[in-house]
Design a protein around this motif. Structure first.
Motif, PDB file in Angstrom:
ATOM      1  N   GLU B  20       0.896  -1.410   0.422  1.00  0.00           N
ATOM      2  CA  GLU B  20       0.150  -0.404  -0.040  1.00  0.00           C
ATOM      3  C   GLU B  20       0.397   1.141   0.213  1.00  0.00           C
ATOM      4  O   GLU B  20       0.344   2.526  -0.850  1.00  0.00           O
ATOM      5  CB  GLU B  20      -0.613   0.036   1.177  1.00  0.00           C
ATOM      6  N   HIS B  23       2.147   1.985  -3.383  1.00  0.00           N
ATOM      7  CA  HIS B  23       1.212   2.591  -4.391  1.00  0.00           C
ATOM      8  C   HIS B  23       0.793   3.606  -4.145  1.00  0.00           C
ATOM      9  O   HIS B  23       1.020   5.027  -4.803  1.00  0.00           O
ATOM     10  CB  HIS B  23      -0.029   1.914  -3.845  1.00  0.00           C
ATOM     11  N   ASN B  24       1.291   4.700  -2.892  1.00  0.00           N
ATOM     12  CA  ASN B  24       0.597   6.072  -2.603  1.00  0.00           C
ATOM     13  C   ASN B  24       2.352   6.373  -3.160  1.00  0.00           C
ATOM     14  O   ASN B  24       2.046   7.884  -3.553  1.00  0.00           O
ATOM     15  CB  ASN B  24       0.927   5.791  -1.021  1.00  0.00           C
ATOM     16  N   ASP B  27       1.650   7.243  -6.503  1.00  0.00           N
ATOM     17  CA  ASP B  27       0.414   8.094  -7.420  1.00  0.00           C
ATOM     18  C   ASP B  27       1.206   9.186  -6.984  1.00  0.00           C
ATOM     19  O   ASP B  27       1.294  10.710  -7.825  1.00  0.00           O
ATOM     20  CB  ASP B  27      -0.969   7.800  -5.790  1.00  0.00           C
TER      21      ASP B  27
END
Lengths: 110, 139
Positions: B20, B23-24, B27
């Motif tokens: 996670e 992923h951040n 982004d």
């Protein structure tokens, strides 16, 4: 990642919201197994709010498809977003997991 | 040599939280490099997450120290580069390096084949107990 479901007359709709990655994949399996065990073997997984899926997420969908078929039903997907479409195409799984524009359309023809 | 326009990284224990977090970071990277086309973002991010997930799922520690994951992603004028490493890890098994698509009813084993389909080059290096996948995508 969140999953919720709603059982209708002719099918059950499982809504997947967020990233369908290795963290979320086991949760999807749990939810679909619960739906199928509850007697709804026609399942639509609504991916309209899923902007990311990896091979673990795809593996979970395949496992869920098998579970639904073993129970005499089927699993279809709806609302596929561009990244998910790309993963389905690159793995040739778009032929196995047919995508419908909406959850209503997925079992609309039968 | 070539200018790094944007850069992000992550280092931590090899577990679900790392996925996670990576992923951040991805982004956030696109926020810093808004010129990168959507198609390149989508394909590259998918490959990076697949490589990181492969480590979390398969990397085994070489001794008592747990496996750590390290991701270093950079945006250059015509190329995206990611180094995805497993520290304190054993050499991967041949089965974990399988790069062909399995049968359509298989529920796992597509990760590396998918990575190869998504990026321009994939290189694997092993040095001092660290496995590193270097992914590049020309933009």
């Amino acid at each position: 990642m969140q999953f919720s479901y709603e059982v209708n007359d002719s099918y059950a709709e499982v809504k997947s919201v967020g990233r369908l990655n290795m963290v979320a994949a086991p949760k999807l399996r749990e939810v679909v197994n619960e739906v199928v065990a509850g007697g709804s073997s026609r399942v639509v997984v609504n991916l309209a709010e899923t902007d990311f899926m990896d091979s673990s997420g795809l593996g979970a969908l395949i496992g869920c498809l098998k579970a639904a078929r073993q129970a005499g039903g089927d699993l279809r997907i709806a609302g596929v977003q561009p990244q998910v479409k790309m993963v389905l195409e690159l793995t040739n799984m778009d032929r196995v997991l047919t995508a419908y524009p909406t959850a209503e359309a997925a079992f609309g023809d039968d | 040599m070539t200018e790094v326009i944007a850069h992000r990284g992550f280092h931590g224990p090899s577990n679900e939280e790392a996925i996670e977090a990576i992923h951040n970071e991805l982004d956030a990277l696109w926020d810093d490099a808004s010129f990168v086309p959507d198609m390149d973002r989508m394909t590259f991010a998918t490959a990076v997450i697949e490589a990181a997930a492969n480590i979390v799922q398969h990397a085994l520690p070489v001794a008592e120290k747990p496996v750590e994951i390290d991701v270093d992603i950079s945006v250059r004028p015509t190329r995206l580069i990611a180094r995805v490493s497993a520290y304190n890890a054993r050499e991967p098994f041949a089965n974990d390096m399988q790069a062909s698509m399995p049968d359509s009813d298989a529920e796992s084993g597509r990760g590396l084949a998918l990575i190869e389909a998504l990026v321009t080059t994939v290189t694997f290096e092993r040095q001092d107990g660290t496995n590193t996948w270097i992914l590049t995508r020309n933009t």
